[in-house]
Write a protein that holds these residues in place. Structure first.
Motif, PDB file in Angstrom:
ATOM      1  N   ASP A 159     -19.382   5.381  -1.653  1.00 31.73           N
ATOM      2  CA  ASP A 159     -19.988   4.444  -0.717  1.00 31.73           C
ATOM      3  C   ASP A 159     -21.505   4.422  -0.853  1.00 31.73           C
ATOM      4  O   ASP A 159     -22.128   3.373  -0.684  1.00 31.73           O
ATOM      5  CB  ASP A 159     -19.603   4.833   0.716  1.00 31.73           C
ATOM      6  N   ALA A 160     -22.098   5.567  -1.166  1.00 29.64           N
ATOM      7  CA  ALA A 160     -23.544   5.614  -1.363  1.00 29.64           C
ATOM      8  C   ALA A 160     -23.954   4.800  -2.590  1.00 29.64           C
ATOM      9  O   ALA A 160     -25.019   4.168  -2.607  1.00 29.64           O
ATOM     10  CB  ALA A 160     -24.011   7.060  -1.506  1.00 29.64           C
ATOM     11  N   MET A 161     -23.094   4.798  -3.607  1.00 28.64           N
ATOM     12  CA  MET A 161     -23.392   4.047  -4.825  1.00 28.64           C
ATOM     13  C   MET A 161     -23.150   2.550  -4.641  1.00 28.64           C
ATOM     14  O   MET A 161     -23.914   1.725  -5.119  1.00 28.64           O
ATOM     15  CB  MET A 161     -22.517   4.580  -5.969  1.00 28.64           C
ATOM     16  N   TYR A 162     -22.078   2.206  -3.920  1.00 31.65           N
ATOM     17  CA  TYR A 162     -21.695   0.798  -3.734  1.00 31.65           C
ATOM     18  C   TYR A 162     -21.469   0.532  -2.243  1.00 31.65           C
ATOM     19  O   TYR A 162     -20.325   0.436  -1.786  1.00 31.65           O
ATOM     20  CB  TYR A 162     -20.432   0.483  -4.534  1.00 31.65           C
ATOM     21  N   PRO A 163     -22.515   0.405  -1.450  1.00 33.66           N
ATOM     22  CA  PRO A 163     -22.375   0.297   0.007  1.00 33.66           C
ATOM     23  C   PRO A 163     -21.690  -0.978   0.481  1.00 33.66           C
ATOM     24  O   PRO A 163     -21.233  -1.043   1.622  1.00 33.66           O
ATOM     25  CB  PRO A 163     -23.825   0.357   0.502  1.00 33.66           C
ATOM     26  N   TRP A 164     -21.602  -1.990  -0.382  1.00 33.01           N
ATOM     27  CA  TRP A 164     -20.929  -3.233  -0.024  1.00 33.01           C
ATOM     28  C   TRP A 164     -19.448  -3.223  -0.378  1.00 33.01           C
ATOM     29  O   TRP A 164     -18.736  -4.205  -0.187  1.00 33.01           O
ATOM     30  CB  TRP A 164     -21.591  -4.424  -0.733  1.00 33.01           C
ATOM     31  N   LEU A 165     -18.952  -2.102  -0.889  1.00 32.82           N
ATOM     32  CA  LEU A 165     -17.569  -2.029  -1.374  1.00 32.82           C
ATOM     33  C   LEU A 165     -16.519  -2.411  -0.329  1.00 32.82           C
ATOM     34  O   LEU A 165     -15.503  -3.015  -0.695  1.00 32.82           O
ATOM     35  CB  LEU A 165     -17.293  -0.623  -1.911  1.00 32.82           C
ATOM     36  N   PRO A 166     -16.681  -2.065   0.956  1.00 34.44           N
ATOM     37  CA  PRO A 166     -15.626  -2.397   1.922  1.00 34.44           C
ATOM     38  C   PRO A 166     -15.200  -3.861   1.915  1.00 34.44           C
ATOM     39  O   PRO A 166     -14.028  -4.156   2.178  1.00 34.44           O
ATOM     40  CB  PRO A 166     -16.253  -2.015   3.268  1.00 34.44           C
ATOM     41  N   VAL A 167     -16.102  -4.783   1.615  1.00 37.71           N
ATOM     42  CA  VAL A 167     -15.738  -6.203   1.648  1.00 37.71           C
ATOM     43  C   VAL A 167     -14.816  -6.583   0.489  1.00 37.71           C
ATOM     44  O   VAL A 167     -14.137  -7.617   0.541  1.00 37.71           O
ATOM     45  CB  VAL A 167     -17.011  -7.085   1.638  1.00 37.71           C
ATOM     46  N   LEU A 168     -14.754  -5.752  -0.545  1.00 37.26           N
ATOM     47  CA  LEU A 168     -13.937  -6.053  -1.716  1.00 37.26           C
ATOM     48  C   LEU A 168     -12.565  -5.386  -1.675  1.00 37.26           C
ATOM     49  O   LEU A 168     -11.745  -5.601  -2.571  1.00 37.26           O
ATOM     50  CB  LEU A 168     -14.661  -5.608  -2.993  1.00 37.26           C
ATOM     51  N   LEU A 169     -12.290  -4.586  -0.654  1.00 34.05           N
ATOM     52  CA  LEU A 169     -11.044  -3.835  -0.603  1.00 34.05           C
ATOM     53  C   LEU A 169      -9.864  -4.709  -0.187  1.00 34.05           C
ATOM     54  O   LEU A 169     -10.032  -5.804   0.352  1.00 34.05           O
ATOM     55  CB  LEU A 169     -11.192  -2.663   0.375  1.00 34.05           C
ATOM     56  N   ASP A 170      -8.676  -4.190  -0.435  1.00 37.04           N
ATOM     57  CA  ASP A 170      -7.432  -4.874  -0.079  1.00 37.04           C
ATOM     58  C   ASP A 170      -7.162  -4.644   1.411  1.00 37.04           C
ATOM     59  O   ASP A 170      -6.400  -3.769   1.799  1.00 37.04           O
ATOM     60  CB  ASP A 170      -6.283  -4.331  -0.938  1.00 37.04           C
ATOM     61  N   TRP A 171      -7.787  -5.454   2.249  1.00 38.15           N
ATOM     62  CA  TRP A 171      -7.724  -5.252   3.694  1.00 38.15           C
ATOM     63  C   TRP A 171      -6.304  -5.262   4.224  1.00 38.15           C
ATOM     64  O   TRP A 171      -5.924  -4.424   5.034  1.00 38.15           O
ATOM     65  CB  TRP A 171      -8.513  -6.346   4.414  1.00 38.15           C
ATOM     66  N   ARG A 172      -5.524  -6.227   3.797  1.00 32.82           N
ATOM     67  CA  ARG A 172      -4.199  -6.427   4.390  1.00 32.82           C
ATOM     68  C   ARG A 172      -3.242  -5.279   4.086  1.00 32.82           C
ATOM     69  O   ARG A 172      -2.239  -5.115   4.771  1.00 32.82           O
ATOM     70  CB  ARG A 172      -3.604  -7.762   3.914  1.00 32.82           C
ATOM     71  N   ALA A 173      -3.549  -4.495   3.062  1.00 29.79           N
ATOM     72  CA  ALA A 173      -2.730  -3.321   2.755  1.00 29.79           C
ATOM     73  C   ALA A 173      -3.296  -2.059   3.391  1.00 29.79           C
ATOM     74  O   ALA A 173      -2.828  -0.958   3.109  1.00 29.79           O
ATOM     75  CB  ALA A 173      -2.627  -3.140   1.242  1.00 29.79           C
ATOM     76  N   GLY A 174      -4.309  -2.207   4.235  1.00 26.96           N
ATOM     77  CA  GLY A 174      -4.846  -1.074   4.965  1.00 26.96           C
ATOM     78  C   GLY A 174      -5.947  -0.308   4.264  1.00 26.96           C
ATOM     79  O   GLY A 174      -6.362   0.749   4.746  1.00 26.96           O
ATOM     80  N   GLU A 175      -6.452  -0.826   3.131  1.00 21.27           N
ATOM     81  CA  GLU A 175      -7.471  -0.083   2.386  1.00 21.27           C
ATOM     82  C   GLU A 175      -8.789   0.015   3.149  1.00 21.27           C
ATOM     83  O   GLU A 175      -9.490   1.022   3.055  1.00 21.27           O
ATOM     84  CB  GLU A 175      -7.698  -0.736   1.021  1.00 21.27           C
ATOM     85  N   LEU A 176      -9.149  -1.003   3.895  1.00 20.14           N
ATOM     86  CA  LEU A 176     -10.384  -0.947   4.672  1.00 20.14           C
ATOM     87  C   LEU A 176     -10.282   0.107   5.772  1.00 20.14           C
ATOM     88  O   LEU A 176     -11.231   0.855   6.037  1.00 20.14           O
ATOM     89  CB  LEU A 176     -10.702  -2.311   5.272  1.00 20.14           C
ATOM     90  N   ALA A 177      -9.126   0.188   6.401  1.00 19.48           N
ATOM     91  CA  ALA A 177      -8.915   1.183   7.459  1.00 19.48           C
ATOM     92  C   ALA A 177      -9.011   2.593   6.903  1.00 19.48           C
ATOM     93  O   ALA A 177      -9.654   3.475   7.488  1.00 19.48           O
ATOM     94  CB  ALA A 177      -7.554   0.956   8.106  1.00 19.48           C
ATOM     95  N   ARG A 178      -8.369   2.828   5.780  1.00 16.41           N
ATOM     96  CA  ARG A 178      -8.396   4.170   5.189  1.00 16.41           C
ATOM     97  C   ARG A 178      -9.802   4.523   4.706  1.00 16.41           C
ATOM     98  O   ARG A 178     -10.255   5.656   4.845  1.00 16.41           O
ATOM     99  CB  ARG A 178      -7.401   4.269   4.029  1.00 16.41           C
ATOM    100  N   TYR A 179     -10.490   3.548   4.140  1.00 17.04           N
ATOM    101  CA  TYR A 179     -11.862   3.764   3.687  1.00 17.04           C
ATOM    102  C   TYR A 179     -12.756   4.169   4.858  1.00 17.04           C
ATOM    103  O   TYR A 179     -13.554   5.100   4.756  1.00 17.04           O
ATOM    104  CB  TYR A 179     -12.365   2.480   3.035  1.00 17.04           C
ATOM    105  N   ALA A 180     -12.606   3.476   5.980  1.00 20.20           N
ATOM    106  CA  ALA A 180     -13.385   3.815   7.169  1.00 20.20           C
ATOM    107  C   ALA A 180     -13.079   5.225   7.640  1.00 20.20           C
ATOM    108  O   ALA A 180     -13.974   5.961   8.069  1.00 20.20           O
ATOM    109  CB  ALA A 180     -13.111   2.807   8.282  1.00 20.20           C
ATOM    110  N   ALA A 181     -11.817   5.631   7.556  1.00 23.47           N
ATOM    111  CA  ALA A 181     -11.439   6.968   8.001  1.00 23.47           C
ATOM    112  C   ALA A 181     -12.092   8.046   7.142  1.00 23.47           C
ATOM    113  O   ALA A 181     -12.338   9.162   7.616  1.00 23.47           O
ATOM    114  CB  ALA A 181      -9.924   7.123   7.967  1.00 23.47           C
ATOM    115  N   MET A 182     -12.377   7.724   5.877  1.00 28.05           N
ATOM    116  CA  MET A 182     -13.041   8.687   5.009  1.00 28.05           C
ATOM    117  C   MET A 182     -14.505   8.887   5.390  1.00 28.05           C
ATOM    118  O   MET A 182     -15.101   9.914   5.070  1.00 28.05           O
ATOM    119  CB  MET A 182     -12.949   8.225   3.549  1.00 28.05           C
ATOM    120  N   LEU A 183     -15.095   7.924   6.080  1.00 26.56           N
ATOM    121  CA  LEU A 183     -16.533   7.939   6.322  1.00 26.56           C
ATOM    122  C   LEU A 183     -16.921   8.091   7.787  1.00 26.56           C
ATOM    123  O   LEU A 183     -18.075   8.397   8.091  1.00 26.56           O
ATOM    124  CB  LEU A 183     -17.158   6.650   5.768  1.00 26.56           C
TER     125      LEU A 183
END
Length: 253
Positions: A159-183
């Motif tokens: 996330d430090a390298m690519y801070p805009w990455l969340p917008v490119l994730l597969d939201w509907r499969a829950g990737e944004l939720a899991r990504y947020a949980a990591m941070l």
């Protein structure tokens, strides 16, 4: 003041995280959960300044067609989580990669090797997902992946390298939720799954809105609606963003 309001209100007892909401956060209580809750789903709680204690959750199925507020008759009718998007970029990581903080699997899977070389459109269309092949030292370890410090550290570096990455994730499969949980700081609940610290999640969402909006505006030839995309991302994590926030950013650009 810029408006920021949580979406998808749920009823549940208040957690230990009960700070007062800032005045631009609006909440509404419901007598029963709007979405069924399992250990795989993520939820965060806020305490209203009003006498009514409420909780706010995002929709883990990624259904962006839900109204701002559902009535009681529609409670529990959310569609189930969707499978990974076909053809998405799949980043596979394991213990060795995580321990070495090695981002090369991300680079090789997506073709992204520099933050400056990314063209959003291709990734917005295909999206990005993660497969975490993590072997626990103790096979009886009950912790979720987001509770392992070494896994979280790998995602922090990404996330430090690519801070805009969340917008490119597969939201509907829950990737944004899991990504947020990591941070984002959270606690595990047997009944509710991952319970976010609400202030930490709010700061995370607003920061990512600023980052994503500015990044997409730099590529407005490929992303003609940066406001809408930033709003949708925030909505997936349970927050509605008003246009006045973007107006402030544009005015003081």
């Amino acid at each position: 003041m810029a408006s920021l309001r949580p979406l998808y209100p749920l009823y549940c007892p208040p957690t230990q995280f009960t700070p007062s909401s800032p005045p631009w956060i609006q909440t509404k209580a419901y007598p029963q959960p709007l979405f069924p809750i399992s250990s795989a789903e993520l939820q965060h709680s806020v305490q209203s300044q009003s006498p009514v204690a409420v909780s706010v959750s995002f929709n883990p199925s990624g259904n962006l067609d839900l109204p701002l507020y559902d009535d009681e008759d529609n409670a529990g009718k959310a569609s189930p989580p969707m499978p990974p998007r076909e053809g998405r970029y799949e980043v596979v990581i394991d213990n060795d990669i995580i321990t070495r903080l090695d981002l090369s699997p991300f680079h090789s899977a997506t073709g992204i090797t520099s933050p400056m070389s990314v063209k959003p459109k291709e990734f917005l269309d295909r999206t990005i997902g993660f497969t975490i092949n993590y072997k626990r030292e103790d096979e009886n370890d009950p912790r979720e992946l987001s509770e392992f410090p070494d896994i979280r550290l790998w995602f922090v570096r990404l996330d430090a390298m690519y801070p805009w990455l969340p917008v490119l994730l597969d939201w509907r499969a829950g990737e944004l939720a899991r990504y947020a949980a990591m941070l984002v700081p959270h606690q595990m609940s047997m009944r509710m799954g991952v319970v976010f610290n609400p202030e930490a999640l709010e700061l995370f969402v607003v920061k990512k809105v600023f980052v994503v909006y500015s990044w997409l505006k730099e590529h407005d030839d490929e992303s003609p609606m940066p406001r809408l995309k930033a709003k949708d991302m925030a909505r997936m994590l349970g927050f509605g963003i008003g246009d006045d926030l973007f107006d402030l950013v544009d005015h003081h650009n």
